[in-house]
Design a protein around this motif. Structure first.
Motif, PDB file in Angstrom:
ATOM      1  N   ALA A 150      29.404  20.352 -20.258  1.00 45.24           N
ATOM      2  CA  ALA A 150      30.868  22.076 -20.387  1.00 45.24           C
ATOM      3  C   ALA A 150      28.995  23.366 -19.519  1.00 45.24           C
ATOM      4  N   ASN A 151      28.077  23.165 -19.113  1.00 47.27           N
ATOM      5  CA  ASN A 151      26.833  23.950 -18.430  1.00 47.27           C
ATOM      6  C   ASN A 151      26.938  23.415 -17.178  1.00 47.27           C
ATOM      7  N   ARG A 152      27.380  22.410 -17.070  1.00 49.73           N
ATOM      8  CA  ARG A 152      26.707  21.575 -16.110  1.00 49.73           C
ATOM      9  C   ARG A 152      27.833  21.628 -15.285  1.00 49.73           C
ATOM     10  N   HIS A 153      29.121  21.416 -15.864  1.00 51.35           N
ATOM     11  CA  HIS A 153      29.867  21.592 -14.368  1.00 51.35           C
ATOM     12  C   HIS A 153      30.316  22.909 -14.312  1.00 51.35           C
ATOM     13  N   LEU A 154      30.062  24.335 -15.123  1.00 53.46           N
ATOM     14  CA  LEU A 154      30.342  25.029 -14.557  1.00 53.46           C
ATOM     15  C   LEU A 154      29.129  25.518 -13.593  1.00 53.46           C
TER      16      LEU A 154
ATOM     17  N   ASP B 211      20.980  22.639 -18.077  1.00 51.02           N
ATOM     18  CA  ASP B 211      20.768  22.238 -19.554  1.00 51.02           C
ATOM     19  C   ASP B 211      20.923  23.854 -20.112  1.00 51.02           C
ATOM     20  N   ASP B 212      19.774  24.344 -19.967  1.00 54.67           N
ATOM     21  CA  ASP B 212      18.767  25.627 -20.364  1.00 54.67           C
ATOM     22  C   ASP B 212      18.255  25.956 -19.094  1.00 54.67           C
ATOM     23  N   GLU B 213      18.709  27.567 -18.927  1.00 57.18           N
ATOM     24  CA  GLU B 213      19.116  28.808 -17.703  1.00 57.18           C
ATOM     25  C   GLU B 213      17.612  29.630 -18.378  1.00 57.18           C
TER      26      GLU B 213
END
Length: 199
Positions: free
Chosen positions: A119-123, A127-129
């Motif tokens: 989901a993070n990548r799709h947005l 993975d972890d900002e």
């Protein structure tokens, strides 16, 4: 401790009955107001206090959402530090650093079948900002150079081990509940978190 801005006594925990101190710092601006919760004056009285770097999670910490176990981990740490002393570095980096609204958008995608990382990548995010540089700054401001790090996340260990002497790694429990099983399993499989889901 010239980097400390204010230090105020208060009671915390689910029953508001655990003595602690809330500490603010001079380095951070209004958009980045990290705080420390210090139990039993651990920064002043212990050579290597328990330390947890806890990233803000409004849905978990405040509302105890079924999507994660952040609130339960925070409560467990507070109760542990009430007995042993320690420091919680509460970092204002919601949703692994993507912000509250983007985290809710990620929830929508997870409801459609993606895992938390997908989901993070799709947005358009990693993975972890998150960065833990500010946590190092906070420990420096408190004069703490040795710690027992409370975490299940190997990324946190790697982020600060060159700057702080981690004398012990202390895991938190796995708080499995209806709605977060996939989330915890994904963190264990893809994020290499130290989570034993068989307990």
């Amino acid at each position: 401790m010239t980097d400390v801005r204010a230090r105020v006594a208060l009671n915390v925990g689910t029953n508001s009955d655990i003595p602690a101190e809330i500490v603010t710092f001079k380095q951070f601006d209004v958009g980045n107001e990290h705080i420390a919760l210090v139990f039993k004056q651990a920064d002043l009285t212990q050579e290597a206090p328990l330390v947890r770097m806890h990233s803000e999670c409004l849905t978990g910490d405040v509302f105890h959402s079924s999507r994660c176990d952040c609130g339960e981990q925070l409560d467990e740490t507070i109760n542990k530090m009430a007995v042993e002393g320690g420091i919680i570095l509460y970092l204002r980096q919601e949703g692994r650093g993507i912000g509250l609204y983007n985290k809710i958008d990620a929830y929508v995608l997870q409801s459609q079948g993606m895992n938390t990382y997908e989901a993070n990548r799709h947005l358009g995010f990693g993975d972890d900002e998150r960065s833990f540089d500010d946590a190092i700054t906070m420990l420096n401001g408190l004069g703490v150079t040795k710690i027992k790090l409370v975490t299940n996340n190997p990324r946190k260990i790697n982020a600060i081990k060159e700057h702080v002497d981690i004398v012990e790694h202390v895991k938190t429990s796995a708080f499995v509940k209806k709605g977060n099983e996939g989330y915890l399993s994904t963190k264990a499989r893809f994020g290499a978190h130290f989570i034993d889901l068989d307990d």
